[in-house]
Write an enzyme that holds these catalytic residues in place. Structure first.
Site, PDB file in Angstrom:
ATOM      1  CB  VAL A  72      32.090   2.995  99.931  1.00 36.04           C
ATOM      2  CG1 VAL A  72      31.410   2.409 101.156  1.00 36.04           C
ATOM      3  CG2 VAL A  72      31.210   4.065  99.304  1.00 36.04           C
ATOM      4  CB  ALA A  73      34.713  -0.533 101.508  1.00 33.36           C
ATOM      5  CD  GLN A  74      41.982   0.308 102.428  1.00 33.68           C
ATOM      6  OE1 GLN A  74      42.124   1.318 101.737  1.00 33.68           O
ATOM      7  NE2 GLN A  74      42.901  -0.079 103.299  1.00 33.68           N
ATOM      8  CG  ASP A  94      27.766  -2.246  91.087  1.00 37.08           C
ATOM      9  OD1 ASP A  94      27.807  -1.578  90.040  1.00 37.08           O
ATOM     10  OD2 ASP A  94      28.521  -2.035  92.049  1.00 37.08           O
ATOM     11  CG  LEU A 100      43.542  -8.387  97.877  1.00 30.38           C
ATOM     12  CD1 LEU A 100      42.454  -9.449  97.948  1.00 30.38           C
ATOM     13  CD2 LEU A 100      44.743  -8.898  97.098  1.00 30.38           C
ATOM     14  CB  ALA A 101      40.428  -3.640  95.357  1.00 26.73           C
ATOM     15  CB  SER A 102      41.722   1.268  97.668  1.00 29.80           C
ATOM     16  OG  SER A 102      41.306   2.403  98.381  1.00 29.80           O
ATOM     17  CB  ALA A 103      36.223   1.506  95.939  1.00 30.00           C
ATOM     18  CE  LYS A 115      32.877  -3.492  99.927  1.00 27.56           C
ATOM     19  NZ  LYS A 115      31.814  -3.780  98.931  1.00 27.56           N
TER      20      LYS A 115
END
Length: 533
Positions: free
Chosen positions: A137-139, A289, A132-135, A154
């Site tokens: 540090v994690a996805q 955050d 769904l999302a990727s950054a 996650k």
């Protein structure tokens, strides 16, 4: 590890040359003359250069993006330290995006199975391999548990730790070098800044910590119409894997969809401020955050909108002293009582005791008076705190990390609130919280509760009293220096008796006996004896 560090050094050097960051470094006023001269002789400075039509902030931002996710996150954190950086650089770094290509789903599945000790099919009825999302540090992947709940999974990126250790090591080297060559750099505490970043990134690598943060925030707002926090499924959480309830909400920046469902934007903006001050002054624990990517709006009851918060990897907590500092200073600020602000800092030890209150007051007035010439609804709380931090740092105030986090969070909340409802008056929303909190701090019940928390000290009281009385009766016995009592011996005995009465009031007030009249009598007598002059 050494090979990785050497390769990273070469990579950093190439990026510095590409964006001519050496020009920015040599322009720093804090740089010693001899280092400026040495820098001017660097070999690549004699080579033909391509013209860069970019501001210094843009060059730094692009360089950090080229250096990868760890430097991107460092730049994001630096962008919140406006007490350290010029505004043009801080504004540019705020545009850094923590988005990187996803890692292969096979690696995600492998890591999840290693962490859970079971095959993916044994845990999930469905697991979507496309993230769904990727950054950095994690996805995050969508899934459904065998028990039927829709969840998100996650997972920390594989092979990330060695890269982090290498990059952090180089950041420390640069920070220590800056402290060694420049007294001005030492004043900015670069090693402390890198240490704070290291703690942040290491905390983000532990998803059990994030799960615990989310669980506490959910408990704090259980049943609240203001904020919803997704449920954590602890049975499937591990240090590198987090499983949470999947939420369906509208991104808070999707104003068109919010308008289509007739959301009350005024209520939404005011509730954001209310959530912030509730976390700060009721719970002493806040989501740090709260950028728009982590905030959604429930589709239920748009006339009474509820926020949904995700990603609790970064949180802040405040001590009683932090809360007191914040509340008293904000109230004094908005009354434009700069003398009180200065005196509060000195009395509380935030700035050195030898600081001249007149000088400090004048400095605060100089930077804050232009802000308060605006209408109250146009004043930024975050900017007020920022100006205070910048001024106090010149007087050697050590800015606590949790207060920096709070100031960053407040700026995010303000920016979001005014995007939703430009006429938002933060002071009108926040003032009742601050004043109610100040009243509760000095209420008799709260005083008794504070004493109850200290009641474990009661067994030591008689010994302390005996020791004190012995010192009073023999002030110059043996070679001990005479005590520096303020006032007469009778004053001190009165205060000692007052302390005994206060502790006694706490004892009587234990349990459900807070309304007992002996406790009130002892409390009043104790306060009178201690405060009388």
């Amino acid at each position: 590890m050494k090979l990785l560090a050497f390769r990273r050094l070469l990579r950093i050097q190439r990026v510095v040359i590409r964006y001519r960051l050496d020009d920015l470094i040599l322009e720093l006023p804090m740089l010693p003359w001899w280092l400026r001269l040495l820098g001017a002789t660097l070999p690549w400075r004699w080579l033909p250069r391509r013209k860069l039509e970019l501001t210094r902030g843009a060059r730094l931002r692009l360089a950090l993006q080229d250096l990868g996710p760890i430097f991107i996150k460092f730049g994001q954190i630096l962008s919140t330290r406006r007490d350290l950086l010029p505004d043009d650089i801080a504004n540019e770094l705020a545009w850094l995006q923590d988005k990187v290509p996803p890692f292969p789903p096979e690696l995600a599945v492998k890591r999840i199975e290693e962490q859970l000790g079971a095959k993916i099919e044994q845990v999930f009825a469905r697991f979507e391999r496309e993230p769904l999302a990727s950054a950095s540090v994690a996805q995050v992947h969508a899934a459904r548990l065998k028990s039927g709940e829709e969840v998100v999974v996650k997972v920390i990126r594989p092979n990330l730790e060695p890269v982090i250790r290498s990059d952090i090591a180089w950041l420390f080297i640069l920070a220590r070098l800056a402290e060694r060559v420049s007294s001005e750099a030492r004043r900015l505490h670069p090693v402390e800044v890198v240490s704070d970043y290291e703690k942040t990134i290491v905390d983000e690598l532990d998803l059990l910590r994030e799960a615990a943060n989310a669980s506490q925030l959910r408990r704090n707002f259980e049943g609240s119409p203001l904020l919803y926090v997704p449920q954590v499924y602890w049975d499937w959480c591990r240090p590198k894997v987090l499983v949470m309830e999947r939420i369906y909400g509208i991104p808070v920046t999707d104003l068109e969809t919010l308008r289509d469902q007739r959301t009350d934007f005024k209520a939404l903006a005011e509730r954001g401020v209310e959530i912030f001050f509730t976390q700060v002054f009721r719970d002493s624990f806040f989501h740090a955050d709260m950028h728009p990517g982590n905030i959604f709006v429930s589709t239920r009851a748009p006339w009474s909108p509820q926020y949904i918060a995700v990603d609790c990897g970064i949180v802040g907590s405040l001590t009683d002293e932090d809360q007191d500092y914040l509340a008293r200073n904000l109230i004094a600020f908005f009354k434009r009582d700069y003398r009180k602000v200065a005196q509060l800092h000195i009395d509380s030890g935030w700035v050195p005791a030898e600081t001249k209150v007149n000088d400090f007051e004048a400095a605060i007035r100089t930077v804050c008076e232009p802000i308060f010439e605006k209408p109250l609804k146009d004043i930024s709380f975050g900017q007020v705190l920022l100006r205070l931090f910048q001024t106090a740092r010149r007087f050697n105030m050590e800015i606590q990390p949790q207060l920096v986090l709070l100031q960053k969070t407040l700026l995010n909340i303000e920016g979001l609130g005014r995007q939703l409802y430009p006429e938002l008056d933060l002071w009108a929303t926040a003032q009742p919280f601050l004043e109610r909190w100040m009243r509760e701090r000095v209420s008799p019940k709260q005083l008794l509760r504070n004493f109850q928390q200290q009641v474990e000290q009661v067994p030591h009281l008689s010994q302390m009293a005996r020791d004190t009385l012995e010192r009073l009766s023999q002030p110059h016995a043996h070679n001990a220096p005479p005590p520096e009592w303020k006032g007469s011996r009778h004053d001190w005995l009165g205060r000692l008796v007052g302390a005994v009465l206060l502790v006694g009031a706490a004892e009587v007030g234990l349990g459900q006996q807070l309304e007992a009249w002996p406790a009130w009598v002892m409390l009043a007598g104790g306060v009178f004896l201690i405060l009388r002059r």
